[in-house]
Design a protein around this motif. Structure first.
Motif, mmCIF file in Angstrom:
data_model
loop_
_atom_site.group_PDB
_atom_site.id
_atom_site.type_symbol
_atom_site.label_atom_id
_atom_site.label_comp_id
_atom_site.label_asym_id
_atom_site.label_seq_id
_atom_site.Cartn_x
_atom_site.Cartn_y
_atom_site.Cartn_z
ATOM 1 N N GLN A 22 -26.006 41.305 -10.661
ATOM 2 C CA GLN A 22 -26.863 40.582 -11.595
ATOM 3 C C GLN A 22 -26.550 39.094 -11.681
ATOM 4 N N GLU A 163 -22.094 53.240 -16.625
ATOM 5 C CA GLU A 163 -23.272 54.033 -16.990
ATOM 6 C C GLU A 163 -23.707 55.044 -15.927
ATOM 7 N N GLU A 384 -32.221 41.291 -14.349
ATOM 8 C CA GLU A 384 -32.247 42.483 -15.196
ATOM 9 C C GLU A 384 -32.917 43.670 -14.485
HETATM 10 C C1 GAL Z 1 -27.222 48.180 -19.203
HETATM 11 C C2 GAL Z 1 -26.635 47.767 -17.877
HETATM 12 C C3 GAL Z 1 -26.561 46.285 -17.682
HETATM 13 C C4 GAL Z 1 -27.719 45.514 -18.270
HETATM 14 C C5 GAL Z 1 -28.076 46.030 -19.649
HETATM 15 C C6 GAL Z 1 -29.281 45.368 -20.270
HETATM 16 O O1 GAL Z 1 -27.760 49.466 -19.117
HETATM 17 O O2 GAL Z 1 -25.327 48.281 -17.739
HETATM 18 O O3 GAL Z 1 -26.377 46.051 -16.327
HETATM 19 O O4 GAL Z 1 -28.761 45.443 -17.415
HETATM 20 O O5 GAL Z 1 -28.286 47.404 -19.617
HETATM 21 O O6 GAL Z 1 -30.464 46.070 -20.050
#
Ligand code: GAL
Length: 441
Positions: A22, A163, A384
Motif C-alpha cells: 500500500q 487479517e 486502498e
Molecule cells: C484493513 C487492512 C488494511 C487497510 C484497512 C483499511 O482491513 O488490513 O490494509 O486497507 O483495512 O480499509
C-alpha cells in the motif's frame, strides 16, 4: 462544563500502521499487482503505481512526520515478493532496505511492530496455488526465517499474518480480492493452511529469538442479529462471529477450532499467540436472507441512524470496539490494537471517530484489560486495495501526482493524544466540539 482527562498507562504504544504494497510503490512481482492490471478489479481502474514511494526512500520523511506528531511506535510490513523474488533466490538488497527501515524506526524512537504477510503473495506462489496449496506452510516458514534472521537486531514484536480472515472472506467468498473466488471449501483450505503456516512461523521465530512476541492481526467485526427474537438472525450472527472472529484465536489457544461443522485439530498451533492484535473498524447487523445466496444467506447492514463515514464503509460504533477488546481478554494474552481508522478525504468524520474509539479504549483499560498499544490506520493516504485511491485513510493527505503530503486536522488531534498520553476535554472541545457532551457528560 465538566473538565476531565482520560490518561493511558505509562509506556503505552501510540503509532500508525501501514503495509508494504500500500505504501512502497513499484511492487510488480505480486498477486495484487497482477490483479490491478485486470479490468474491473479496482475502482476506476486505478493502480498502486508509485504509492507513497517508500521504496524510493520517502519512508524517511514519513517516519519523521510520525515522530514530530508524538508517536512512539509504527507497524509496517515486509513484502515477500521482494525478499524472495523467485523460489530459488533471496534478494539481499531488499533485506538490506528493510533493515534500514527498521533501523530508521529504532533511531527515531518508534517501536517497530513488523508484519510478515499483509495480503500480497509473490507471483510464483500464486502460480503454484497460493494459500490453497499446502506447500505454502513450509515456504512461508522459510521466508519468515530469512526475514527474522535479517531483522532481529531491530525488531522483537512480529505479526505473522495480517487479517487471515479477510483474505478468506474477500478472496474466497466475495471475490473482491485475488484469487476472486466464490468457493467456501477452497476458503476453508486457506484458513487451515494459514493457521498451520502461522504455527510453523511462530515456532521458528521463537527458536531464533526466544524473547520475541508473536501474534496475528485479526480483523474483528461484530455481527449482531437484526431481530433478537428471530432464531434465524441469531443463528446467522453466531455463525459469522464463530467463523470470522473466533476461529484463529481459538486454534492458537487450544489447537482446536470449528469451521462450521468441520473440526480443525492442529496441536502444533496450541499456545502460539503471545498477544492478540485487533484491527477494528466497524460491526454489522445481520439477518437471514434467502436471496443472499452468495453470502451464506446472510444480509449485512449498519444499524439505523448510524454515524457513517463518507463512503458509508464504516459506521462509528465505539461500543463494538469496547466489545472486541472485552472479547479478546478471554484468550488471556496482551492485546494490541493493530489497526483502527476510517476513510475520510475531508477529515470531517475521522476526528469524531478517533475520539470516540480512543475514549472507549481508555474505558477498557480502566477495567485493567491488558491493552499495550494503539496503531491508527494510517499515517499517509495509501493504496486502498480494491477501493484504489478513492478511500483515503491517512492522517496526512497524499497527492499521488506530486507526492506532496498535507496534514489533516486529525493528525494534530492524534498528536495531542500521543503527546500527552491522554485524551482530555480540552482536546475534545478543540477538535470535536460536537461531541463534548457525549464524551464528558
Ligand atoms: C484493513 C487492512 C488494511 C487497510 C484497512 C483499511 O482491513 O488490513 O490494509 O486497507 O483495512 O480499509
Amino acid at each position: 462544563m465538566p473538565e476531565g482527562t482520560f490518561t493511558f498507562p505509562r509506556g503505552f504504544l501510540w503509532g500508525t500502521a501501514t503495509s508494504s504494497h500500500q505504501v512502497e510503490g513499484g511492487n510488480k512481482n505480486n498477486n495484487w499487482y497482477a490483479w490491478e492490471q485486470e479490468e474491473g478489479r479496482i475502482i476506476n481502474g486505478q493502480t498502486s503505481g508509485l504509492a507513497c514511494d517508500w521504496w524510493g526512500g520517502r519512508w524517511k520523511e514519513d517516519f519523521d512526520r510520525a515522530v514530530e506528531t508524538g508517536q512512539n511506535a509504527h507497524r509496517l510490513s515486509i513484502e515477500w515478493s521482494r525478499v524472495q523474488p523467485t523460489p530459488d533466490r533471496w534478494d539481499e538488497n531488499a533485506l538490506d532496505h528493510y533493515r534500514q527501515m527498521v533501523r530508521g524506526l529504532n533511531e527515531r524512537g518508534l517501536y517497530p511492530l513488523v508484519t510478515l504477510h499483509h495480503f500480497t503473495d509473490p507471483l510464483w506462489l500464486t502460480e503454484i496455488g497460493g494459500w490453497e496449496d499446502e506447500r505454502v506452510v513450509e515456504l512461508f516458514e522459510k521466508y519468515v526465517e530469512k526475514v527474522v534472521k535479517a531483522l532481529s537486531s531491530y525488531v522483537t514484536t512480529w505479526c505473522t499474518i495480517n487479517e487471515p480472515n479477510v483474505v478468506m472472506a474477500m478472496g474466497y467468498i466475495f471475490g473482491a480480492f485475488p484469487p476472486g473466488k466464490n468457493d467456501i471449501n477452497a476458503g476453508f483450505t486457506v484458513l487451515v493452511n494459514q493457521a498451520r503456516a502461522h504455527a510453523r512461523a511462530y515456532h521458528k521465530i521463537k527458536e531464533l529469538q526466544p524473547e520475541s512476541r508473536v501474534g496475528i492481526a485479526l480483523n474483528w467485526r461484530g455481527f449482531n442479529p437484526a431481530k433478537s427474537w428471530s432464531p434465524l438472525d441469531r443463528f446467522s450472527a453466531k455463525t459469522l462471529n464463530r467463523l470470522y472472529n473466533d476461529y484463529f484465536p481459538n486454534v492458537f489457544t487450544y489447537g482446536v477450532a470449528k469451521l462450521l461443522t468441520k473440526k480443525v485439530v492442529l496441536p502444533e498451533a496450541k499456545g502460539t499467540q503471545d498477544y492478540i492484535g485487533i484491527n477494528f473498524y466497524t460491526s454489522d447487523t445481520v439477518s437471514f436472507d434467502f436471496k443472499a445466496k452468495d453470502a451464506m444467506f446472510i444480509r449485512r447492514f449498519f444499524p439505523e441512524g448510524s454515524d457513517l463515514s463518507p463512503h458509508e464503509m464504516i459506521a462509528s460504533q465505539p461500543d463494538e470496539f469496547f466489545k472486541s477488546i472485552k472479547w479478546a481478554t478471554k484468550f488471556k494474552v496482551p492485546i494490541i490494537i493493530t489497526e483502527n481508522g476510517t476513510e475520510d478525504t475531508e477529515d470531517s468524520f475521522r476526528r469524531r471517530y478517533i475520539v470516540e474509539h480512543i475514549r472507549n479504549m481508555w474505558h477498557a483499560i480502566s477495567f485493567n484489560y491488558p491493552i499495550k498499544g494503539y496503531f491508527h490506520w494510517s499515517l499517509v493516504d495509501n493504496f486502498e486495495w480494491e477501493r484504489g485511491w478513492e478511500h483515503r485513510f491517512g492522517l496526512w493527505e497524499l497527492d499521488i501526482k506530486t507526492q506532496a503530503r498535507t496534514k489533516r486536522p486529525s493528525a494534530d488531534l492524534y498528536a495531542a493524544i500521543c503527546g500527552e498520553n491522554a485524551l482530555s476535554s480540552q482536546m475534545v472541545r478543540e477538535y470535536t466540539p460536537e461531541i463534548i457532551e457525549k464524551i464528558f457528560p
